[in-house]
Design an enzyme around this catalytic site. Structure first.
Site, PDB file in Angstrom:
ATOM      1  N   ARG A 295      52.851  -0.273  -1.194  1.00 57.02           N
ATOM      2  CA  ARG A 295      51.550  -0.411  -1.866  1.00 57.02           C
ATOM      3  C   ARG A 295      50.978   0.961  -2.232  1.00 57.02           C
ATOM      4  O   ARG A 295      50.380   1.140  -3.292  1.00 57.02           O
ATOM      5  CB  ARG A 295      50.578  -1.163  -0.956  1.00 57.02           C
ATOM      6  CG  ARG A 295      50.993  -2.594  -0.679  1.00 57.02           C
ATOM      7  CD  ARG A 295      50.030  -3.269   0.286  1.00 57.02           C
ATOM      8  NE  ARG A 295      50.569  -4.555   0.684  1.00 57.02           N
ATOM      9  CZ  ARG A 295      50.755  -4.965   1.936  1.00 57.02           C
ATOM     10  NH1 ARG A 295      50.405  -4.178   2.937  1.00 57.02           N
ATOM     11  NH2 ARG A 295      51.257  -6.149   2.201  1.00 57.02           N
TER      12      ARG A 295
ATOM     13  N   PHE B 158      52.082 -13.001  -7.639  1.00 60.45           N
ATOM     14  CA  PHE B 158      52.229 -13.421  -6.239  1.00 60.45           C
ATOM     15  C   PHE B 158      51.343 -12.535  -5.361  1.00 60.45           C
ATOM     16  O   PHE B 158      51.775 -12.009  -4.336  1.00 60.45           O
ATOM     17  CB  PHE B 158      53.690 -13.334  -5.785  1.00 60.45           C
ATOM     18  CG  PHE B 158      54.678 -13.994  -6.704  1.00 60.45           C
ATOM     19  CD1 PHE B 158      54.903 -15.360  -6.664  1.00 60.45           C
ATOM     20  CD2 PHE B 158      55.396 -13.235  -7.628  1.00 60.45           C
ATOM     21  CE1 PHE B 158      55.820 -15.957  -7.516  1.00 60.45           C
ATOM     22  CE2 PHE B 158      56.316 -13.827  -8.483  1.00 60.45           C
ATOM     23  CZ  PHE B 158      56.532 -15.192  -8.428  1.00 60.45           C
TER      24      PHE B 158
ATOM     25  N   ASP C 293      48.068 -15.771  -8.230  1.00 58.25           N
ATOM     26  CA  ASP C 293      48.747 -16.488  -7.157  1.00 58.25           C
ATOM     27  C   ASP C 293      48.577 -17.981  -7.398  1.00 58.25           C
ATOM     28  O   ASP C 293      47.566 -18.422  -7.972  1.00 58.25           O
ATOM     29  CB  ASP C 293      48.192 -16.115  -5.790  1.00 58.25           C
ATOM     30  CG  ASP C 293      49.180 -16.407  -4.668  1.00 58.25           C
ATOM     31  OD1 ASP C 293      49.876 -15.469  -4.233  1.00 58.25           O
ATOM     32  OD2 ASP C 293      49.277 -17.575  -4.238  1.00 58.25           O
TER      33      ASP C 293
ATOM     34  N   ASP D  33      56.038  -9.371  -6.384  1.00 64.90           N
ATOM     35  CA  ASP D  33      56.268  -9.400  -4.939  1.00 64.90           C
ATOM     36  C   ASP D  33      56.265 -10.855  -4.476  1.00 64.90           C
ATOM     37  O   ASP D  33      55.335 -11.302  -3.799  1.00 64.90           O
ATOM     38  CB  ASP D  33      55.195  -8.591  -4.212  1.00 64.90           C
ATOM     39  CG  ASP D  33      55.392  -8.593  -2.701  1.00 64.90           C
ATOM     40  OD1 ASP D  33      56.547  -8.685  -2.251  1.00 64.90           O
ATOM     41  OD2 ASP D  33      54.378  -8.516  -1.972  1.00 64.90           O
TER      42      ASP D  33
ATOM     43  N   CYS E  26      61.973 -10.125  -0.370  1.00 64.06           N
ATOM     44  CA  CYS E  26      61.842 -10.025   1.079  1.00 64.06           C
ATOM     45  C   CYS E  26      62.841 -10.922   1.806  1.00 64.06           C
ATOM     46  O   CYS E  26      62.685 -11.191   2.999  1.00 64.06           O
ATOM     47  CB  CYS E  26      60.417 -10.378   1.511  1.00 64.06           C
ATOM     48  SG  CYS E  26      59.907 -12.054   1.082  1.00 64.06           S
TER      49      CYS E  26
END
Length: 410
Positions: A227, A243, A265, A314, A354
């Site tokens: 970030r 996201f 989102d 992300d 991730c």
């Protein structure tokens, strides 16, 4: 004279012995060639022996799981008393203080399972609150010994800790034969905290964190320094954060001097939390918030010709197993391809995965294919991973999961 061991012993295959000797802590059910009689109780300790009878380590036994044994020590002289577990936690905390510094370790992953030789235990610190997740029966049966030590170790170092919240509501516990649930862990002789909501500060930005109802343990700590890298690039840019969850990348971009940031989102509650975080930090005057499915939004923005020159992707893990990895790669390619088409030449792209089951070589191949299909080139600025409070143990590839790339699209 042969030493008499206190624990029952399992003999494992040559393949498993080689894996353990190389440093991996797991033994699968089909790698056990000889079991003791009687078997240990669920979570009980057992020695692990090679086909020739050599000691390979002492493990916690999980009868319901495919991962039948999880090694916690390779020292035959270890005694698994309170001092043993305290040392493990002290090592884990000392590492975080060293690599994160006093300020950043106020909010960090205190224990990262296998990477801290505590398989099945995750502990996140959010200022005065600790949040635990237990995914092995071996840790579960010892939690009344281990969890109070978490607070003890931190308090002995002068850290202010008010309570421990258990987030054992994840499906992974089913594989261990453990029930799901969440709630405060009662530290002996102490009142329970009044609220599961606390405020943290990361990279100079304040967030409300709900450890009871937020995703995972309440906040994603692993992208802390990624970030910061986004904030460095965002100055003067018109940013689209896809996201966004509770707005962390979007807020860093806005604080970094972005001209305007749109946070997206699919979850209305996440968008509302992101909006509140923006107001709390005085950044709402240059941000807007959109509740939408990113897969639907990106092609619509492309058709409308929106002028974003920095896009952040992300997403949550698109795959949590090898069986769905190919489908996940199609999803990753779709959003990255759409983002590259939406960006002008010279624009910037931050993109992440991730999922451990989307390994870096496959993720890179996907990015190459997306760039080729859009007729663009990717100028790499940085290739990054998870923050160092989520350490990668080279002998345990499962600890290496986060891929993060910053590109200029040319």
């Amino acid at each position: 004279m042969k030493t008499v061991r206190e624990w029952p012993a399992f003999t494992v295959s040559k393949k498993a012995a080689a894996s353990l000797a190389a440093g991996h802590p797991w033994v699968y059910d089909n790698e056990i060639t000889q079991s003791p009689d009687p078997l240990p109780a669920p979570g009980g300790l057992a020695d692990v022996l090679s086909p020739r009878g050599s000691y390979l380590g002492t493990a916690m036994y999980s009868p319901a799981s495919r991962i039948r044994l999880r090694v916690i020590s390779r020292n035959a002289n270890d005694r698994f008393d309170e001092a043993f577990w305290r040392r493990r936690l002290e090592y884990a905390w000392a590492y975080r203080k060293q690599v994160m510094g006093e300020t950043d370790c106020q909010c960090c992953r205190f224990v990262f399972g296998e990477a801290d030789s505590l398989p099945g235990l995750t502990v996140d610190r959010f200022g005065p609150l600790l949040v635990t997740q237990i995914t092995s029966v071996g840790i579960e049966v010892r939690k009344d010994r281990i969890l109070p030590l978490l607070a003890d170790v931190l308090r002995a170092d002068g850290q202010h800790i008010e309570g421990i919240f258990e987030r054992n509501d994840l499906a992974l516990r089913d594989k261990e034969g453990l029930s799901r649930g969440k709630g405060w862990y009662p530290l002996p002789g102490e009142p329970l905290p009044q609220s599961p909501v606390t405020e943290i500060c990361e990279n100079g930005i304040y967030y409300a964190v709900d450890v009871e109802n937020g995703q995972k343990t309440g906040f994603f700590l692993d992208q802390k320094y990624n970030r910061r890298a986004v904030a460095h690039l965002a100055a003067g840019r018109t940013v689209l954060d896809c996201f966004t969850h509770t707005g962390s990348f979007a807020l860093n971009a806005a604080k970094g001097g972005a001209k305007h940031v749109t946070a997206v989102d699919v979850s209305a509650s996440a968008i509302e939390m992101a909006r509140r975080n923006a107001v709390r930090n005085g950044l709402d005057d240059r941000m807007d918030f959109v509740c939408s499915d990113v897969f639907d939004l990106l092609p619509r923005l492309e058709a409308e010709g929106h002028p974003y020159d920095f896009i952040i992707l992300d997403p949550p893990a698109f795959t949590k197993s090898r069986s769905t990895a190919a489908s996940a790669m199609r999803g990753y390619k779709e959003i990255n391809l759409r983002a590259m088409r939406l960006l002008p030449r010279g624009g910037y792209l931050a993109t992440a995965s991730c999922s451990h089951f989307a390994p870096a070589p496959e993720f890179v191949r996907m990015l190459h294919a997306a760039a080729r299909d859009t007729g663009r080139s990717l100028r790499q600025i940085e290739a990054r991973q998870q923050a160092p409070d989520h350490p990668i143990l080279w002998e345990v590839p499962e600890t290496d999961y986060l891929k993060f790339y910053l590109f200029q699209v040319v």
